[in-house]
Design a protein around this motif. Structure first.
Motif, PDB file in Angstrom:
ATOM      1  N   ALA A 160       0.860  -1.191   0.000  1.00 30.40           N
ATOM      2  CA  ALA A 160       0.000   0.000   0.000  1.00 30.40           C
ATOM      3  C   ALA A 160       0.892   1.235   0.000  1.00 30.40           C
ATOM      4  O   ALA A 160       1.792   1.366   0.838  1.00 30.40           O
ATOM      5  N   LYS A 161       0.654   2.149  -0.934  1.00 32.86           N
ATOM      6  CA  LYS A 161       1.486   3.347  -1.067  1.00 32.86           C
ATOM      7  C   LYS A 161       0.611   4.580  -1.133  1.00 32.86           C
ATOM      8  O   LYS A 161      -0.342   4.643  -1.918  1.00 32.86           O
ATOM      9  N   ASN A 162       0.941   5.558  -0.275  1.00 31.26           N
ATOM     10  CA  ASN A 162       0.196   6.814  -0.292  1.00 31.26           C
ATOM     11  C   ASN A 162       0.698   7.643  -1.469  1.00 31.26           C
ATOM     12  O   ASN A 162       1.857   8.048  -1.513  1.00 31.26           O
ATOM     13  N   ILE A 163      -0.175   7.893  -2.445  1.00 30.12           N
ATOM     14  CA  ILE A 163       0.225   8.580  -3.673  1.00 30.12           C
ATOM     15  C   ILE A 163       0.142  10.091  -3.539  1.00 30.12           C
ATOM     16  O   ILE A 163       0.542  10.821  -4.458  1.00 30.12           O
ATOM     17  N   ILE A 164      -0.334  10.594  -2.407  1.00 35.47           N
ATOM     18  CA  ILE A 164      -0.424  12.037  -2.161  1.00 35.47           C
ATOM     19  C   ILE A 164       0.667  12.500  -1.214  1.00 35.47           C
ATOM     20  O   ILE A 164       1.343  13.507  -1.438  1.00 35.47           O
ATOM     21  N   ASN A 165       0.867  11.758  -0.145  1.00 33.10           N
ATOM     22  CA  ASN A 165       1.828  12.146   0.886  1.00 33.10           C
ATOM     23  C   ASN A 165       2.921  11.089   0.976  1.00 33.10           C
ATOM     24  O   ASN A 165       2.747  10.054   1.610  1.00 33.10           O
ATOM     25  N   SER A 166       4.056  11.350   0.341  1.00 34.23           N
ATOM     26  CA  SER A 166       5.142  10.375   0.304  1.00 34.23           C
ATOM     27  C   SER A 166       5.761  10.143   1.671  1.00 34.23           C
ATOM     28  O   SER A 166       6.436   9.127   1.885  1.00 34.23           O
ATOM     29  N   VAL A 167       5.531  11.096   2.610  1.00 33.40           N
ATOM     30  CA  VAL A 167       6.074  10.944   3.956  1.00 33.40           C
ATOM     31  C   VAL A 167       5.524   9.688   4.613  1.00 33.40           C
ATOM     32  O   VAL A 167       6.193   9.037   5.425  1.00 33.40           O
ATOM     33  N   LEU A 168       4.301   9.327   4.252  1.00 38.23           N
ATOM     34  CA  LEU A 168       3.671   8.148   4.851  1.00 38.23           C
ATOM     35  C   LEU A 168       4.284   6.851   4.324  1.00 38.23           C
ATOM     36  O   LEU A 168       4.070   5.790   4.910  1.00 38.23           O
ATOM     37  N   GLY A 169       5.032   6.986   3.228  1.00 40.20           N
ATOM     38  CA  GLY A 169       5.783   5.839   2.733  1.00 40.20           C
ATOM     39  C   GLY A 169       4.902   4.698   2.251  1.00 40.20           C
ATOM     40  O   GLY A 169       3.786   4.913   1.760  1.00 40.20           O
ATOM     41  N   GLU A 170       5.428   3.483   2.398  1.00 38.28           N
ATOM     42  CA  GLU A 170       4.745   2.280   1.946  1.00 38.28           C
ATOM     43  C   GLU A 170       4.471   1.355   3.124  1.00 38.28           C
ATOM     44  O   GLU A 170       5.223   1.321   4.092  1.00 38.28           O
TER      45      GLU A 170
END
Length: 350
Positions: A281-291
Motif C-alpha cells: 500500500a502506497k500513499n500517492i499524495i503524501n510520500s512521507v507516509l511511505g509504503e
C-alpha cells in the motif's frame, strides 16, 4: 484436484491376478433379482472407482490418467531435480510457487515409467509418447470413460456371483482397489454379481458413509463428483484471479463494513499485488507516509479466496481479512468476508 483416470490404449495389457476367497455358500444363497451384468451401470461405477489413481502428481504431468513412478528426473522452471518419492513433491511446488505470474515448465528426462489406470506399468520413451497418453486421457473424459477417485471404498468387500438364471455360484472377498478392478474387468458376459451390502466408504469431502444398495452407491458418486466439480471451478477461479491481481496496482473502489462505504479512507492509497505474494500500500499524495507492506495468498476449496495480511495499527490494516471472491473481471475484483458476508471490498485496476 481432477478425478480422471484412464486405461491407456498404448499400454501393454497386463495379466492381473489376486487371491480370492470363493465358496458355494455365503450369507446370501439362492437367487438375487438385483444381480448385475458386466455391462451394467453398477459394474461401471465399481470399475471406475477401483482404477489406479494418477491425480496426485497432476501438477507435474498434467495427466490424471497416469501415476508417475520413481525415481525420475526433470527440469522444473529451468532447475534440474531428481524425485525419489512423493516427499520430493514439496520441492517441486516450492519452485513453481516462487513467482505467481510465470508459466511453469516441466521437462522430463526420458525415459520415465508410469502406471496406468489398469495398474499396468509403461515405459514412456519420449515426449511424443507422453503427449499421446495425455491426449488419450482427455478423450476418455469427453467419452465418459473417466475414473471416479472421489470415493474411497473401505475393504474388504464381498461380491456374490450368479449365473444368468440368477442362481448363486459363489462369492469373492475383495481386499483392495486393484483386486476390485480385476474382479470387475474379469467378469464374463454370462456372469452376474451383486455387492454384499452394507459397505463403508469415505468421500473426498471427508464424509464417511455406509452404503446399503447400488442406488445409494450411485448417489454417493453423484455427491462427490459434484463436490469435485465445485473444487475444480473454484481452482480455475483462483488461478484467473491471481493472474489479474499479480503485478498490478489497484485502488479501493468500495469497502463496506457496518453498512457504511469507507472507500474514501483509502482514496489516497494505491494497492499493489506483487508477483512474489507481497501486497504494498502506497500513499500517492503524501510520500512521507511511505509504503506499508503485507502479504497475500490466493487459494481455493469450493470457493476461491484472497487472504490479505497487513500488520495491525496501520492505515490499511482494516483491509486484512480472509476474503471470498464474489465476482471478477480484468479491471475489477469484488470480495466478501469469509466470516461476515455483509463486509465487502472491491479493487479497481489503476
Amino acid at each position: 484436484m481432477k478425478t480422471l483416470k484412464f486405461i491407456s490404449a498404448i499400454a501393454i495389457t497386463a495379466i492381473l491376478s489376486f487371491t480370492s476367497c470363493q465358496s458355494e455358500e455365503s450369507t446370501e444363497v439362492g437367487t438375487n433379482p438385483n444381480a448385475n451384468s458386466s455391462t451394467s451401470t453398477t459394474a461401471s461405477n465399481y470399475e471406475r472407482a477401483a482404477m489406479n489413481d494418477g491425480s496426485d502428481d497432476d501438477f507435474l504431468d498434467g495427466n490424471s490418467c497416469t501415476e508417475l513412478l520413481f525415481p525420475l528426473s526433470a527440469t522444473i522452471n529451468g532447475k534440474p531435480i531428481t524425485l525419489i518419492s512423493k516427499l520430493d513433491f514439496s520441492t517441486v511446488l516450492n519452485i513453481m510457487g516462487e513467482f505467481n505470474d510465470d508459466n511453469d515448465t516441466v521437462i522430463f528426462d526420458f525415459p520415465i515409467s508410469v502406471k496406468t489406470s489398469n495398474y499396468t506399468e509403461v515405459v514412456v520413451n519420449n515426449q511424443a509418447e507422453f503427449s499421446t497418453l495425455k491426449q488419450q486421457c482427455e478423450t476418455a473424459e469427453q467419452q465418459g470413460k473417466d475414473a471416479i477417485s472421489c470415493i474411497d471404498i473401505q475393504f474388504p468387500v464381498t461380491m456374490l456371483t450368479y449365473n444368468v438364471t440368477l442362481e448363486q455360484t459363489g462369492s469373492v472377498v475383495v481386499q483392495s482397489e486393484k483386486q476390485l478392478y480385476t474382479f470387475m474387468t474379469g467378469l464374463d458376459g454370462d456372469e452376474l454379481f451383486a455387492v454384499n451390502y452394507p459397505i463403508s466408504a469415505t468421500l473426498s469431502n471427508g464424509t464417511s458413509i455406509q452404503i446399503k444398495s447400488d442406488a445409494e452407491f450411485q448417489d454417493a458418486i453423484s455427491e462427490c463428483v459434484q463436490f469435485e466439480d465445485e473444487k475444480d471451478d473454484a481452482a480455475n477461479t483462483a488461478t484467473e484471479v491471481e493472474a489479474i491481481l499479480s503485478g498490478t496496482k489497484f485502488k479501493v473502489e468500495t469497502f463496506i463494513t457496518g453498512g457504511v462505504n469507507k472507500a474514501n479512507d483509502y482514496a489516497n492509497w494505491s494497492i499493489e499485488f506483487t508477483n512474489d505474494s507481497k501486497i504494498v500500500a502506497k500513499n500517492i499524495i503524501n510520500s512521507v507516509l511511505g509504503e506499508i507492506e503485507g502479504t497475500y495468498t490466493v487459494s481455493s476449496e469450493t470457493d476461491a479466496f484472497v487472504n490479505i495480511n497487513f500488520a495491525n495499527n496501520t492505515a490499511v490494516s482494516a483491509l486484512k481479512n480472509d476474503w471470498i471472491v464474489s465476482t471478477y473481471s480484468n479491471t475489477l475484483v469484488t470480495l466478501k468476508s469469509k466470516t461476515d458476508a455483509s463486509v465487502t471490498l472491491a479493487f479497481k485496476k489503476l
